[in-house]
Design a protein around this motif. Structure first.
Motif, PDB file in Angstrom:
ATOM      1  N   GLN A  10      29.189  30.842  34.764  1.00 50.33           N
ATOM      2  CA  GLN A  10      28.780  31.348  33.764  1.00 50.33           C
ATOM      3  C   GLN A  10      29.527  31.494  32.690  1.00 50.33           C
ATOM      4  N   ARG A  11      30.780  31.410  32.742  1.00 47.92           N
ATOM      5  CA  ARG A  11      31.595  30.742  31.532  1.00 47.92           C
ATOM      6  C   ARG A  11      31.745  29.610  30.835  1.00 47.92           C
ATOM      7  N   SER A  88      35.567  34.772  26.553  1.00 46.34           N
ATOM      8  CA  SER A  88      34.494  35.129  27.143  1.00 46.34           C
ATOM      9  C   SER A  88      33.435  35.917  26.843  1.00 46.34           C
ATOM     10  N   TYR A  89      33.764  37.234  26.271  1.00 42.28           N
ATOM     11  CA  TYR A  89      32.960  38.813  25.669  1.00 42.28           C
ATOM     12  C   TYR A  89      32.563  37.617  24.015  1.00 42.28           C
ATOM     13  N   ASP A 301      31.447  46.001  29.617  1.00 36.05           N
ATOM     14  CA  ASP A 301      31.174  44.782  28.850  1.00 36.05           C
ATOM     15  C   ASP A 301      30.524  43.971  29.175  1.00 36.05           C
ATOM     16  N   ASP A 302      29.821  43.984  30.698  1.00 34.23           N
ATOM     17  CA  ASP A 302      28.862  42.918  31.139  1.00 34.23           C
ATOM     18  C   ASP A 302      28.648  41.621  30.517  1.00 34.23           C
ATOM     19  N   VAL A 303      29.385  41.390  30.514  1.00 34.80           N
ATOM     20  CA  VAL A 303      29.418  39.729  30.908  1.00 34.80           C
ATOM     21  C   VAL A 303      28.915  39.161  32.353  1.00 34.80           C
ATOM     22  N   VAL A 304      29.825  39.217  33.219  1.00 38.02           N
ATOM     23  CA  VAL A 304      29.459  39.194  34.956  1.00 38.02           C
ATOM     24  C   VAL A 304      29.595  40.013  35.698  1.00 38.02           C
ATOM     25  N   SER A 316      26.860  47.446  28.760  1.00 43.06           N
ATOM     26  CA  SER A 316      26.393  46.138  27.546  1.00 43.06           C
ATOM     27  C   SER A 316      26.311  46.373  26.041  1.00 43.06           C
ATOM     28  N   PRO A 317      27.690  45.965  25.616  1.00 38.64           N
ATOM     29  CA  PRO A 317      27.677  46.176  24.517  1.00 38.64           C
ATOM     30  C   PRO A 317      26.550  45.511  23.484  1.00 38.64           C
TER      31      PRO A 317
END
Length: 368
Positions: A10-11, A88-89, A301-304, A316-317
């Motif tokens: 994902q990154r 990653s954000y 954050d809701d990245v992963v 989730s920003p």
């Protein structure tokens, strides 16, 4: 602990989408893994149709996002983008900015700042010497001292500048600088109201120590939980207790999360950010604490977060939208007449709550 394969891929995907293209060797350096590992991940992402490969180069297959710009600067203008390395954000924010700039025919030069105080200034100076006409920047700003050290030089760079996900403190030299941010107070509000609505009355909050977002979230959680009529007890701590050596923190603020959770009698926790939340959930599972049956968890954050087991409910920003809006604002500044003195703009975008499997209603006590 080794990073999960899905998280690493994902990154990689986010990094390539943010830049359009990336070298395999550069990705390996950023992720601190071998080139062979990255190649294997890229092959799988290519099979899924999410990336395409060249000779040592990886390309995004994501189509450029549509955008409307009221005014487009002259062709050939170049924008420097300065963000922290291995963040990653901000890769989604970069992608949002890149699509707007490419659509407008403006070149983007990406500069990654090392993990050291003051690392952004020489990068900005180099970009200006190379002919950058505008600047999008997200300084690392681990603490107030780092921010103060950047105020004077950043306020006087001499080209249109927009801060991304950074809000200078009131009355500072950067107070009037254009900025686009997520409203993290509202994000904290969403998390607390979601948990309270599920019947949780005792909550633990844990944030990172090394970012402006962490400081904003701590202040927001303190205000919201402290004033909420349905929150009976709450506590805040560092998500990584070992980071407490960097500042004056109380014993509770440096406590291990499981111990603090037991002390407060908490049935829920909010954790910043995603990777730390995944690690905490793994540790809770190893200690026999079931998520969400015994403890509900909200990530920030809701990245992963959606890749966890169970998938984590997360605030989730609007990461990509922040980059999109920041680039559009910068384009407007670049198109203004020389000497124009338009008022500064401070744009705030609202996060959303993504409800998944890590939160549930408080279990009813067994009748005796």
């Amino acid at each position: 602990m080794r990073e999960p394969v899905d998280l690493r891929r994902q990154r990689i995907l986010a990094a390539v989408q943010a830049r359009g293209t990336a070298r395999v060797r550069d990705l390996a350096d950023e992720l601190q893994v071998s080139v062979v590992t990255v190649r294997r991940d890229v092959e799988e992402l290519t099979r899924e149709g999410r990336l395409s490969r060249g000779h040592g180069v990886v390309r995004s297959t994501l189509p450029a996002r549509e955008t409307v710009a009221d005014a487009v600067p002259a062709a050939g203008d170049r924008v420097a983008v300065v963000v922290p390395v291995r963040h990653s954000y901000l890769t989604e924010t970069l992608h949002g900015a890149r699509t707007v700039l490419e659509r407008a025919g403006v070149r983007m030069a990406l500069h990654l700042a090392p993990q050291a105080s003051g690392a952004e200034r020489p990068l900005v100076e180099r970009a200006l010497a190379d002919g950058a006409d505008g600047l999008l920047i997200a300084p690392r700003w681990r603490g107030r001292a780092d921010e103060e050290a950047d105020h004077e030089w950043l306020a006087g760079v001499g080209v249109p500048t927009v801060l991304m996900e950074r809000r200078p403190w009131r009355g500072s030299a950067l107070h009037a600088l254009d900025s686009v941010c997520s409203d993290h107070w509202y994000g904290a509000h969403l998390a607390v109201e979601h948990l309270v609505g599920l019947g949780h009355r005792r909550i633990v909050f844990a944030t990172r120590h090394d970012s402006p977002t962490a400081r904003s979230l701590r202040a927001a959680f303190t205000e919201i939980a402290g004033a909420h009529p349905l929150v009976e007890q709450w506590a805040w701590t560092l998500v990584a207790p070992e980071a407490g050596a960097d500042g004056p923190y109380s014993a509770d603020e440096r406590a291990e999360l499981p111990a603090l959770t037991r002390k407060v009698g908490a049935t829920a926790m909010v954790l910043h950010g995603d990777v730390d939340a995944l690690m905490v959930v793994q540790r809770l599972t190893e200690d026999g604490v079931r998520v969400p049956a015994d403890c509900s968890v909200v990530a920030y954050d809701d990245v992963v977060a959606g890749l966890a087991s169970p998938p984590l409910t997360a605030v989730s920003p609007p990461k990509a939208e922040v980059g999109h809006a920041a680039a559009e604002l910068l384009l407007q500044r670049l198109a203004e007449a020389p000497g124009s003195r338009q008022p500064g703009r401070r744009v705030e975008l609202l996060p959303r709550l993504m409800v998944r499997g890590s939160t549930d209603r408080v279990a009813e006590p067994l009748e005796e």
